[in-house]
Design an enzyme around this catalytic site. Structure first.
Site, PDB file in Angstrom:
ATOM      1  N   GLN A 101       0.836  -1.204   0.000  1.00  0.00           N
ATOM      2  CA  GLN A 101       0.000   0.000   0.000  1.00  0.00           C
ATOM      3  C   GLN A 101       0.870   1.253   0.000  1.00  0.00           C
ATOM      4  OE1 GLN A 101      -3.639  -0.870   2.845  1.00  0.00           O
ATOM      5  NE2 GLN A 101      -1.812  -1.852   3.675  1.00  0.00           N
ATOM      6  N   VAL A 103       3.705   3.911  -1.442  1.00  0.00           N
ATOM      7  CA  VAL A 103       3.968   4.446  -2.778  1.00  0.00           C
ATOM      8  C   VAL A 103       5.437   4.818  -2.939  1.00  0.00           C
ATOM      9  CG1 VAL A 103       1.600   5.282  -3.044  1.00  0.00           C
ATOM     10  CG2 VAL A 103       3.336   6.819  -2.088  1.00  0.00           C
ATOM     11  N   ASP A 104       6.276   4.415  -1.969  1.00  0.00           N
ATOM     12  CA  ASP A 104       7.656   4.903  -1.932  1.00  0.00           C
ATOM     13  C   ASP A 104       8.649   4.072  -2.742  1.00  0.00           C
ATOM     14  OD1 ASP A 104       8.142   2.626  -0.230  1.00  0.00           O
ATOM     15  OD2 ASP A 104       7.525   3.825   1.503  1.00  0.00           O
ATOM     16  N   HIS A 119      -1.261   1.229  -4.667  1.00  0.00           N
ATOM     17  CA  HIS A 119      -1.653   2.636  -4.735  1.00  0.00           C
ATOM     18  C   HIS A 119      -0.736   3.470  -5.622  1.00  0.00           C
ATOM     19  CE1 HIS A 119      -3.787   1.880  -0.651  1.00  0.00           C
ATOM     20  NE2 HIS A 119      -4.558   1.579  -1.669  1.00  0.00           N
ATOM     21  N   CYS A 127       0.020  12.153 -16.748  1.00  0.00           N
ATOM     22  CA  CYS A 127      -0.846  13.180 -17.331  1.00  0.00           C
ATOM     23  C   CYS A 127      -2.275  12.634 -17.389  1.00  0.00           C
ATOM     24  CB  CYS A 127      -0.376  13.563 -18.731  1.00  0.00           C
ATOM     25  SG  CYS A 127      -1.555  14.628 -19.597  1.00  0.00           S
ATOM     26  N   SER A 219       0.887  -2.749   8.643  1.00  0.00           N
ATOM     27  CA  SER A 219      -0.320  -2.057   8.176  1.00  0.00           C
ATOM     28  C   SER A 219      -1.437  -2.215   9.191  1.00  0.00           C
ATOM     29  CB  SER A 219      -0.787  -2.608   6.829  1.00  0.00           C
ATOM     30  OG  SER A 219      -2.024  -1.995   6.456  1.00  0.00           O
ATOM     31  N   SER A 220      -2.159  -1.130   9.424  1.00  0.00           N
ATOM     32  CA  SER A 220      -3.337  -1.197  10.284  1.00  0.00           C
ATOM     33  C   SER A 220      -4.575  -1.597   9.479  1.00  0.00           C
ATOM     34  CB  SER A 220      -3.572   0.155  10.959  1.00  0.00           C
ATOM     35  OG  SER A 220      -3.733   1.170   9.980  1.00  0.00           O
ATOM     36  N   ASN A 244       2.346  -6.111  13.328  1.00  0.00           N
ATOM     37  CA  ASN A 244       2.017  -4.691  13.364  1.00  0.00           C
ATOM     38  C   ASN A 244       1.956  -4.206  14.803  1.00  0.00           C
ATOM     39  OD1 ASN A 244       1.115  -2.305  11.757  1.00  0.00           O
ATOM     40  ND2 ASN A 244      -0.683  -2.463  13.079  1.00  0.00           N
ATOM     41  N   GLY A 246       0.206  -2.199  17.322  1.00  0.00           N
ATOM     42  CA  GLY A 246      -1.107  -1.569  17.435  1.00  0.00           C
ATOM     43  C   GLY A 246      -2.196  -2.368  16.745  1.00  0.00           C
TER      44      GLY A 246
HETATM   45 ZN    ZN Z   1      -0.394  14.916 -21.572  1.00  0.00          ZN
END
Ligand code: ZN
Length: 279
Positions: A101, A103-104, A119, A127, A219-220, A244, A246
């Site tokens: 999940q 995006v890094d 994600h 674009c 992940s929660s 995890n 928590g």
């Molecule tokens: Zn474009």
């Protein structure tokens, strides 16, 4: 070694092909802060929605101004213990798919190859008109050139490469359009209020079906787009383990819950594996 370590090792031994689902907890050691606290509640204001980003110029200027400042933190982040351990588990043949999940891009950077970025990726820009994908690093050069007065500011970074700059005037911020068609540029990540692309969801469910069990790491599971894979695994009778710190949204669906730091726990698991279990 703790009892949890033994239980997790047993889990990984009994279920050969794991569907791994990772979240922000894997990247906090890399300096990318988590959105949520141990109870799964927001630690910070919730991020911009797709509707606000595409529908409102001021929101978009504000987003890119904050992103200009926050980007170096994302660009300079390096894989942590959790990323490295999961890459090792893949190397010994235990990972069918690593669905993240985050995006890094840090799982890829650590050497994992069977990855799917649920994600999207913050290091890519898309674009919205012509769908051309370009590098976020290249856009940074354009953003800095157009907005030199912003280049010297610093702020705390958020998980999507955003930064806290409340109270500043964003109205003069100059946002570049697509160099190819003049369309609106957007980070190639799934915003809140936006759907995950269908082909990505289909690929993830196919991998889940082929897996023996699910391992949730850091992940929660508060976001439904990730939680639904755990829900589906439970419905299919597949065992689910989670590492995890928590609460997670799926606590009542888990076969095993290891409430320990994800980096250390997975490092011990991977080390044990290499020592004692034939690949
Ligand atoms: Zn474009």
């Amino acid at each position: 070694m703790t009892v949890s370590d033994d239980a997790l090792a047993d889990f990984a031994t009994q279920h050969r092909k794991l569907f791994v689902l990772t979240g922000a907890g894997c990247s906090t050691d890399s300096g990318i802060p988590d959105y949520r606290d141990a109870n799964g509640d927001w630690k910070r204001p919730s991020p911009v929605t797709f509707q606000a980003f595409t529908g409102d110029d001021a929101t978009r200027r504000r987003y890119w101004a904050r992103s200009l400042i926050g980007w170096p933190t994302m660009a300079n982040a390096r894989p942590g213990a959790a990323h490295r351990a999961l890459a090792q588990l893949e190397a010994v043949g235990r990972v069918g798919l690593l669905l993240t999940q985050n995006v890094d891009g840090l799982h890829d950077a650590a050497g994992s190859r069977a990855t799917l970025d649920l994600h999207g990726r913050i290091d890519t820009v898309c674009c919205l008109s012509c769908a051309t994908r370009t590098s976020r690093a290249d856009l940074q050069v354009m953003l800095r050139a157009r907005n030199p007065q912003w280049g010297t500011l610093e702020a705390r970074a958020a998980p999507d490469g955003d930064a806290d700059l409340d109270g500043l005037d964003f109205s003069a911020f100059d946002v570049p359009d697509c160099p190819r068609c003049g369309g609106m540029l957007k980070p190639d990540v799934v915003f809140f209020g936006e759907s995950v692309p269908r082909d990505r969801v289909v690929a993830a469910f196919a991998a889940l079906e082929a897996a023996d069990a699910v391992l949730v790491a850091g992940s929660s599971l508060m976001v439904y787009s990730g939680y639904r894979f755990v829900q589906a695994a439970a419905a299919a009778g597949k065992p689910i383990a989670a590492v995890n710190l928590g609460r997670t949204r799926a606590d009542d669906l888990l076969t095993l819950k290891v409430e320990q730091p994800v980096g250390d726990t997975l490092t011990r698991l991977a080390a044990r594996w290499e020592r004692s279990v034939p690949g």
